[in-house]
Design an enzyme around this catalytic site. Structure first.
Site, PDB file in Angstrom:
ATOM      1  N   SER A  98       0.951  -1.215   0.157  1.00 49.76           N
ATOM      2  CA  SER A  98       0.093  -0.518  -0.194  1.00 49.76           C
ATOM      3  C   SER A  98       1.160   1.326   0.127  1.00 49.76           C
ATOM      4  O   SER A  98       2.070   1.033   0.229  1.00 49.76           O
ATOM      5  CB  SER A  98      -0.732  -0.274   1.186  1.00 49.76           C
ATOM      6  OG  SER A  98      -0.274   0.798   1.956  1.00 49.76           O
ATOM      7  N   ASP A  99       0.255   2.445  -0.557  1.00 47.03           N
ATOM      8  CA  ASP A  99       1.179   3.755   0.340  1.00 47.03           C
ATOM      9  C   ASP A  99       0.588   3.228   1.463  1.00 47.03           C
ATOM     10  O   ASP A  99       0.183   3.074   2.145  1.00 47.03           O
ATOM     11  CB  ASP A  99       0.557   4.405  -0.681  1.00 47.03           C
ATOM     12  CG  ASP A  99       1.835   6.040  -1.156  1.00 47.03           C
ATOM     13  OD1 ASP A  99       2.738   6.134  -0.729  1.00 47.03           O
ATOM     14  OD2 ASP A  99       1.872   6.609  -1.700  1.00 47.03           O
ATOM     15  N   TRP A 100       1.481   4.938   1.652  1.00 48.13           N
ATOM     16  CA  TRP A 100       1.604   5.096   3.822  1.00 48.13           C
ATOM     17  C   TRP A 100       0.469   5.305   4.380  1.00 48.13           C
ATOM     18  O   TRP A 100      -0.544   6.303   3.592  1.00 48.13           O
ATOM     19  CB  TRP A 100       2.881   7.067   3.596  1.00 48.13           C
ATOM     20  CG  TRP A 100       3.149   6.746   4.860  1.00 48.13           C
ATOM     21  CD1 TRP A 100       2.102   7.742   5.795  1.00 48.13           C
ATOM     22  CD2 TRP A 100       4.295   7.180   5.915  1.00 48.13           C
ATOM     23  NE1 TRP A 100       2.622   7.753   7.295  1.00 48.13           N
ATOM     24  CE2 TRP A 100       4.009   7.389   6.954  1.00 48.13           C
ATOM     25  CE3 TRP A 100       5.525   6.616   4.729  1.00 48.13           C
ATOM     26  CZ2 TRP A 100       4.623   7.332   7.836  1.00 48.13           C
ATOM     27  CZ3 TRP A 100       6.803   6.639   5.924  1.00 48.13           C
ATOM     28  CH2 TRP A 100       6.864   6.781   7.806  1.00 48.13           C
TER      29      TRP A 100
END
Ligand code: BGC
Length: 740
Positions: free
Chosen positions: A267-269
């Site tokens: 995932s992104d942050w």
């Protein structure tokens, strides 16, 4: 060959066995640990980190760059956790590490895949020396919107150019074999559509019809997958109502079923927990469920997987097979990285940061990325023996930090050589150089020093103005609605114009700017992007003609922000604009009656053309294209058309030119762009020399996603152009014949 392409794993059956063996010994807690990445930026091993690694609750960290700490972290994982699984150590190594290369958009302006590969290899080596084994690059988001700050990190507006350069970057990071000490895993991001954020506001919603997504936005990702990229990162954005981190269509149907990707998805942050903020779920548990179910194998910097997967499995909502698939995808890459055989980093094996090879590469890269946009009366190159003095002016002339650009957490500005330093060095005592910063920063509005600056310019024979944007004005979360030169820079140019002295602008920026209000005020204009550590010497070499500029624009430069989104590969529309069809707002009579007949797709105040188009860039040489011909009038499925053109250097200096080949498919089951880049070549041509360019155009390069969203070749007539920009005029045609 594995499904992920270029990294042939000779013993892939054995590797799958090892993955399966390891999985069979893991507890659910340990599996969830592999699916969790935490931020570990402190320069020591914190108690919580130690405990979580020991208990197998963490599979990856990010942002640790101290090699001793990294080695200790790996030792804890290997020696003190039950199964001894080493960790992935991630970091944003976006355009160099200690030695900073041009921003990715600048790299794209070089149109040089080999240089992009070599740059990523140097960055990988410098990062690997700190124990990093995974970078969050390349960014493969097509961007048609220079307001979006992350255009700096992109490879521009074109799917073909982004594909070639993105794949080259993957090869550079990952090398021939991932288990070598100086290679690191790459991560294509942000999957997918992030660059289409509404009004260029970072994180904003994207709405991309499936056909557009497939024919444009997904193309560079597919190319990276074919080049063997080991991981992909989801984007923060909402795509047609389903945020990417919960988007099964992207992550399962396209990535796994259609492309057979066998790496892992991160995932992104904290973007899993953000599914709730998007309004897709009403709690973190549901977010974890949706993300795992959609195919996000690892959560970055959030804790929804760690907190909720176990109960989701216990409740039977997530099957253990699904979890095993996700963990297997991650372990597979850990094996390919050779981490189980050697998890540690021996920093003494690596050259020290900023070694001569890295600096030379950074210089060459900056040199090839600069684009000459204007050069009236051949004011450039400066003739060192014909002038006595040169004024060097502007907030970015001596800004060692700003020239590095966005995403340079590890960049060492002490290696930077600035424009003014490099000009002084090159000119030696042959020229009197006078430097004035004029404005404190690129945003300063104070005109206090302008009288002084005018005096400097007046007493010099020519002036070089280093203008543009500081690095903080582009990059993640740094978008602008007005993309003119910020602060009082345009006023400065206007005031200096009145001196009548030759003015040369060098623009350093993280995006295409609207330079309409200064272009007529300067004699020459070089677009240098944020050129990195060695930007100064590269710019000095170009100013004085040691080399000729050879960069070409990877993104259109609008005349006005209202033209955005802007890109060369538009559709024709039913009413295509032409120079003849344009009416200017000032030429409309009072009380003019409503008209639409004969009118076309343009703006009354700006027309329809960009200030400079995709692919554009001038040279100190003069290039002429002629004699375009195709090897056949028709090509069939499976065949390759050869396209030839002659390229003559009518100028007086040797120079590189990036020759470009475009096609137009005249009729399709879905409408086709007016032009599409299909090939390019960087060549060196001597003065007076004519070379014959030979391009290959395979029939399958003409395939596109048609009305049923399937990749297909459709027979019909094509136009082909070869030239020095997307406005190339030399044209021929051929037919594609389908045998099926
Ligand atoms: C960015 C990613 C980056 C990640 C880790 C996020 O905010 O969108 O591109 O890789 O942070 O630093």
């Amino acid at each position: 060959m594995t499904a992920s392409g270029a990294q042939p794993v000779a013993n892939s059956a054995r590797l799958e066995e090892r993955v399966a063996e390891l999985l069979s010994t893991m507890t659910l807690t340990e599996k969830i640990g592999q699916m969790s990445q935490v931020n570990a930026a402190e320069n020591y091993v914190t108690d919580w980190l130690r405990a979580d690694i020991q208990s197998g609750r963490i599979g990856a960290i990010l942002n640790q760059v101290d090699v001793d700490v990294v080695n200790e972290i790996q030792r804890i994982a290997v020696e003190e956790s039950r199964l001894g699984i080493p960790l992935l150590i991630g970091r944003d190594v976006i355009h160099g590490f200690k030695t900073v290369l041009p921003i990715p958009l600048g790299q794209a302006a070089s149109w040089n895949p080999e240089l992009v590969r070599a740059g990523a290899a140097v960055a990988a080596r410098e990062a690997a020396a700190c124990g990093i084994n995974w970078t969050f690059a390349p960014m493969l988001d097509i961007s048609r919107d220079p307001r979006w700050g992350r255009i700096a990190e992109s490879l521009g507006e074109d799917p073909f150019l982004s594909s070639c350069l993105g794949a080259a970057m993957v090869r550079g990071f990952q090398g021939v074999s991932l288990d070598q000490p100086d290679t690191i895993a790459a991560c294509g991001k942000h999957f997918a559509g992030y660059g289409a954020a509404e009004s260029g506001r970072d994180y904003a919603t994207t709405n991309i019809p499936e056909n557009e997504l497939r024919n444009n936005y997904l193309v560079p990702f597919h190319s990276a997958v074919n080049a063997g990229v080991t991981s992909l990162m989801t984007s923060f954005s909402d795509l047609d109502g389903i945020p990417a981190s919960a988007n099964e269509f992207l992550l399962r149907r396209i990535l796994r079923c259609e492309w057979q990707f066998d790496g892992f998805v991160v995932s992104d942050w904290d973007s899993v927990r953000q599914l709730q903020i998007h309004g897709l779920t009403d709690n973190d548990k549901e977010s974890a469920y949706q993300a795992v179910n959609a195919g996000v194998d690892m959560e970055m910097a959030g804790d929804s997987y760690r907190n909720y997967i176990e109960s989701l499995v216990e409740q039977g909502r997530l099957s253990i097979d699904l979890i095993d698939m996700a963990v297997g995808n991650i372990l597979r890459i850990k094996f390919r990285l050779g981490l189980f055989d050697n998890p540690y980093t021996d920093a003494s094996m690596f050259p020290p940061p900023g070694d001569p090879e890295a600096l030379a590469l950074a210089r060459e890269f900056a040199l090839q990325s600069v684009v000459l946009l204007k050069n009236d009366n051949r004011v450039l190159p400066l003739q060192i023996d014909k002038i006595n003095s040169l004024a060097v002016i502007g907030p970015l002339a001596n800004a060692p930090y700003e020239q590095l650009g966005t995403w340079i957490f590890d960049g060492d500005e002490s290696f930077s050589i600035t424009g003014v330093d490099a000009i002084r060095e090159l000119a030696g005592d042959r020229l009197n150089i006078e430097y004035h910063q004029a404005l404190e920063t690129s945003r300063s509005k104070s005109t206090e020093s302008f009288d002084e600056v005018i005096n400097v310019v007046e007493r010099c024979d020519a002036s070089v103005l280093f203008l543009g944007e500081e690095s903080i004005l582009s990059g993640e979360a740094h978008c602008r609605a007005d993309i003119d030169l910020p602060g009082a820079q345009a006023d400065l140019v206007a005031r200096l114009r009145r001196t009548g002295k030759p003015l040369i602008a060098v623009v350093l920026a993280g995006r295409p700017l609207t330079l309409t209000n200064i272009v007529d005020q300067v004699d020459a204009l070089l677009m240098a992007w944020h050129p990195g550590t060695m930007g100064g010497p590269a710019i000095a070499d170009l100013l004085f003609g040691v080399h000729s500029p050879s960069g070409k624009l990877p993104a259109s430069f609008p005349r006005h922000v209202g033209q955005i989104p802007i890109h060369y590969n538009q559709k024709n529309t039913g009413k295509p604009p032409s120079q003849q069809s344009i009416v200017h707002i000032d030429d409309i009579d009072a009380e003019a009656p409503q008209t639409s007949l004969g009118m076309t797709a343009f703006h009354l105040d700006t027309g329809y053309k960009p200030l400079w188009p995709f692919g554009y860039g001038l040279s100190y040489a003069h290039f002429r294209y002629s004699n375009l011909r195709c090897s056949a009038k028709e090509i069939h499925d499976g065949e390759v058309l050869e396209v030839f053109a002659d390229l003559t250097n009518d100028g007086e200096v040797p120079a590189d030119e990036v020759a470009q080949l475009y096609v137009r498919d005249l009729v399709g089951s879905v409408t086709r762009p007016v032009r599409e880049l299909k090939n390019f070549k960087r060549v060196t041509v001597q003065p007076g020399e004519t070379i014959t360019l030979r391009f290959e155009l395979p029939a399958n390069a003409l395939a596109f996603y048609g009305r049923n969203q399937e990749l297909q070749i459709e027979p019909g007539e094509f136009h082909v152009w070869v030239g020095g920009s997307s406005e190339a005029e030399l044209q021929s045609s051929f037919r594609l014949v389908s045998d099926s």
